[in-house]
Design a protein around this motif. Sequence first.
Motif, short mmCIF file in Angstrom:
data_model
loop_
_atom_site.label_atom_id
_atom_site.label_comp_id
_atom_site.label_asym_id
_atom_site.label_seq_id
_atom_site.Cartn_x
_atom_site.Cartn_y
_atom_site.Cartn_z
N UNK A 12 0.79 -1.22 0.00
CA UNK A 12 0.00 0.00 0.00
C UNK A 12 0.82 1.27 0.00
N UNK A 13 2.11 1.18 0.37
CA UNK A 13 2.96 2.37 0.40
C UNK A 13 3.23 2.88 -1.01
N UNK A 14 3.50 4.18 -1.10
CA UNK A 14 3.93 4.80 -2.35
C UNK A 14 5.43 5.01 -2.27
N UNK A 15 6.13 4.48 -3.27
CA UNK A 15 7.59 4.52 -3.30
C UNK A 15 8.03 5.24 -4.58
N UNK A 16 9.08 6.04 -4.47
CA UNK A 16 9.60 6.72 -5.65
C UNK A 16 11.09 6.42 -5.78
N UNK A 17 11.55 6.29 -7.01
CA UNK A 17 12.96 6.05 -7.26
C UNK A 17 13.20 5.92 -8.76
N UNK A 18 14.47 5.97 -9.14
CA UNK A 18 14.80 5.86 -10.57
C UNK A 18 15.41 4.50 -10.86
N UNK A 19 14.98 3.86 -11.94
CA UNK A 19 15.55 2.56 -12.31
C UNK A 19 16.93 2.72 -12.95
N UNK B 253 3.01 -1.69 -8.60
CA UNK B 253 2.36 -1.15 -9.79
C UNK B 253 2.96 0.23 -10.06
N UNK B 254 3.06 0.61 -11.31
CA UNK B 254 3.44 1.98 -11.67
C UNK B 254 2.17 2.82 -11.66
N UNK B 255 2.14 3.84 -10.80
CA UNK B 255 0.90 4.60 -10.62
C UNK B 255 0.99 6.05 -11.10
N UNK B 256 2.18 6.56 -11.33
CA UNK B 256 2.30 7.90 -11.90
C UNK B 256 2.50 8.99 -10.87
N UNK B 257 2.95 10.17 -11.32
CA UNK B 257 3.34 11.25 -10.42
C UNK B 257 2.23 11.77 -9.52
N UNK C 29 11.11 7.46 -0.41
CA UNK C 29 12.06 7.66 -1.51
C UNK C 29 13.24 6.70 -1.36
N UNK C 30 13.32 5.73 -2.28
CA UNK C 30 14.46 4.80 -2.25
C UNK C 30 15.58 5.28 -3.17
N UNK C 31 15.38 6.40 -3.83
CA UNK C 31 16.34 7.10 -4.69
C UNK C 31 16.62 6.32 -5.98
N UNK C 32 17.11 5.09 -5.85
CA UNK C 32 17.47 4.31 -7.04
C UNK C 32 17.20 2.84 -6.79
N UNK C 33 16.90 2.12 -7.86
CA UNK C 33 16.64 0.70 -7.71
C UNK C 33 17.03 -0.05 -8.98
N UNK C 34 17.24 -1.36 -8.81
CA UNK C 34 17.43 -2.26 -9.94
C UNK C 34 16.07 -2.66 -10.48
N UNK C 35 15.89 -2.62 -11.78
CA UNK C 35 14.65 -3.06 -12.40
C UNK C 35 14.77 -4.56 -12.68
N UNK C 36 14.22 -5.37 -11.79
CA UNK C 36 14.41 -6.81 -11.86
C UNK C 36 13.54 -7.45 -12.93
N UNK D 135 12.49 9.13 -12.76
CA UNK D 135 12.03 8.49 -11.52
C UNK D 135 10.59 8.00 -11.69
N UNK D 136 10.29 6.85 -11.12
CA UNK D 136 8.96 6.28 -11.21
C UNK D 136 8.28 6.32 -9.84
N UNK D 137 6.97 6.53 -9.86
CA UNK D 137 6.18 6.46 -8.64
C UNK D 137 5.46 5.12 -8.65
N UNK D 138 5.67 4.34 -7.60
CA UNK D 138 5.20 2.97 -7.54
C UNK D 138 4.31 2.77 -6.31
#
Length: 215
Positions: free
Chosen positions: A101-108, A134-138, A148-155, A116-119
């Motif tokens: 349920x949390x909203x997370x933002x970061x760049x792949x 899910x990708x939910x948008x800004x 904000x996780x800043x950056x992530x690996x797109x698995x 950056x994607x809002x998830x």
Amino acid sequence: MNTNQPWLPPGKNCGLCGEDTCKSFLRAVNATQKSYDDCPFYRNSEGCCTESESKCSYGPVDVLGNDYDFILKPLPGEISARKIVLPFRGDMVDKLEIKAGDIVVGRPMGAGCPIPHVLQVIKADPVTGLLYTWVVGPKYSRDRDVKDVVAYHMVGFEGIAGHIRKEPTLGYRHTFLPGFCMMNLNHTGLVNMVLQKEEGPHIRIENILILASKE
């Protein structure tokens, strides 16, 4: 939307609305503490998910004119194709107490995406640090608590293959277009699950890279 229309949540008790159960969600709606729009499975009068890709239209090629094998679309009733990500620091799931349920933002980073994607988190695995989202948008990052996780690996991704030009094949690297991609750029990935469903092939695809050209 009219919150008085007769509608019931699906009974999944997923917690993505912020309530523990669908029954408690309905109580919150009746108490005007929540609206139906807070449920990701809420459908409007046209039968479309409120934030789904159902209104999107797709051209025959991506923004650079490259062909794709298929478009990756949401699973039935979901907001977008599922995106599996791993923050660069796996302990961020614990540190930020990330949960469903949390909203997370970061760049792949690493895959080549500059945006950056809002998830929205479907599931957070505290052992591996993987986030199923899910990708939910800004707009989801406005007036909400965002982690904000800043950056992530797109698995990887999981969804339904649509607009198929080349049938998804297990063990094959495909060129595909994620239906939610704001840049409308082809991606490539290795298909490691194919389930034949009424809606179309339900696939999981990993080892993701953005395909910027045919060269």
